[in-house]
Design a protein around this motif. Structure first.
Motif, short mmCIF file in Angstrom:
data_model
loop_
_atom_site.label_atom_id
_atom_site.label_comp_id
_atom_site.label_asym_id
_atom_site.label_seq_id
_atom_site.Cartn_x
_atom_site.Cartn_y
_atom_site.Cartn_z
N TYR A 7 0.87 -1.16 -0.16
CA TYR A 7 0.00 0.07 0.10
C TYR A 7 0.98 1.19 0.00
N SER A 8 1.98 1.31 0.79
CA SER A 8 2.62 2.22 0.71
C SER A 8 3.65 2.33 -0.50
N LEU A 9 3.69 1.42 -1.54
CA LEU A 9 4.33 1.51 -2.63
C LEU A 9 3.30 2.04 -3.80
N ILE A 10 1.95 1.66 -3.57
CA ILE A 10 1.10 2.19 -4.41
C ILE A 10 0.76 3.76 -4.16
N MET A 11 0.94 4.21 -2.88
CA MET A 11 0.92 5.42 -2.26
C MET A 11 2.12 6.39 -3.11
N TRP A 12 3.13 5.83 -2.93
CA TRP A 12 4.41 6.21 -3.45
C TRP A 12 4.23 6.68 -5.15
N TRP A 13 3.82 5.57 -5.82
CA TRP A 13 3.57 5.70 -7.48
C TRP A 13 2.52 6.67 -7.58
N ALA A 14 1.56 6.82 -6.66
CA ALA A 14 0.40 7.83 -6.82
C ALA A 14 1.05 9.31 -6.67
N ASN A 16 4.31 10.31 -7.07
CA ASN A 16 5.34 10.58 -8.14
C ASN A 16 4.39 10.83 -9.42
N ILE A 17 3.36 10.37 -9.77
CA ILE A 17 2.76 10.30 -10.83
C ILE A 17 2.05 11.80 -10.76
N ALA A 18 1.48 12.15 -9.87
CA ALA A 18 0.75 13.49 -9.73
C ALA A 18 1.85 14.41 -9.70
N PHE A 20 4.85 14.61 -11.48
CA PHE A 20 5.11 14.20 -12.69
C PHE A 20 4.22 15.16 -13.54
N CYS A 21 2.85 14.88 -13.63
CA CYS A 21 1.91 15.72 -14.22
C CYS A 21 1.95 17.25 -14.04
N ALA A 22 2.27 17.53 -12.55
CA ALA A 22 2.04 18.89 -12.30
C ALA A 22 3.46 19.49 -12.89
N CYS A 23 4.34 18.69 -13.04
CA CYS A 23 5.66 19.39 -13.48
C CYS A 23 5.53 19.47 -15.06
N LEU A 24 4.80 18.68 -15.99
CA LEU A 24 4.39 18.56 -17.08
C LEU A 24 3.96 19.80 -17.41
N GLU A 25 2.76 20.03 -16.62
CA GLU A 25 1.84 21.24 -16.73
C GLU A 25 2.75 22.47 -16.87
#
Length: 84
Positions: A7-14, A16-18, A20-25
């Protein structure tokens, strides 16, 4: 193995993806401000080139006046510069 690990790994990926998306914006917004095509954002996935491009974008001035993406947000409410 610890049960909460997955669950902590899933949270970590979530998270990081958020981020990454903000940085792309932000990157896309800065590229549009400099009147550069957004397809250049693909180059930011290459490790050494992205460092050079980030430093360049930090110090490069944006387009003065209106460009193809709209008006200059810093000049709203200011008189338009004279055209030659």
């Amino acid at each position: 193995m610890y049960e909460g690990y997955k669950y902590s790994l899933i949270m970590w990926w979530a998270i990081n993806i958020a981020i990454f998306c903000a940085c792309l914006e932000v990157l896309e917004s800065r590229l549009q401000d400099a009147n550069i095509d957004s397809a250049v954002a693909i180059l930011f996935l290459i490790p050494v080139i992205n460092l050079i491009l980030v430093i360049t974008l930090c110090f490069m001035a944006g387009t003065v006046g209106t460009n193809q993406y709209g008006e200059d947000p810093r000049q709203k409410g200011m008189p338009k510069p004279p055209t030659a």
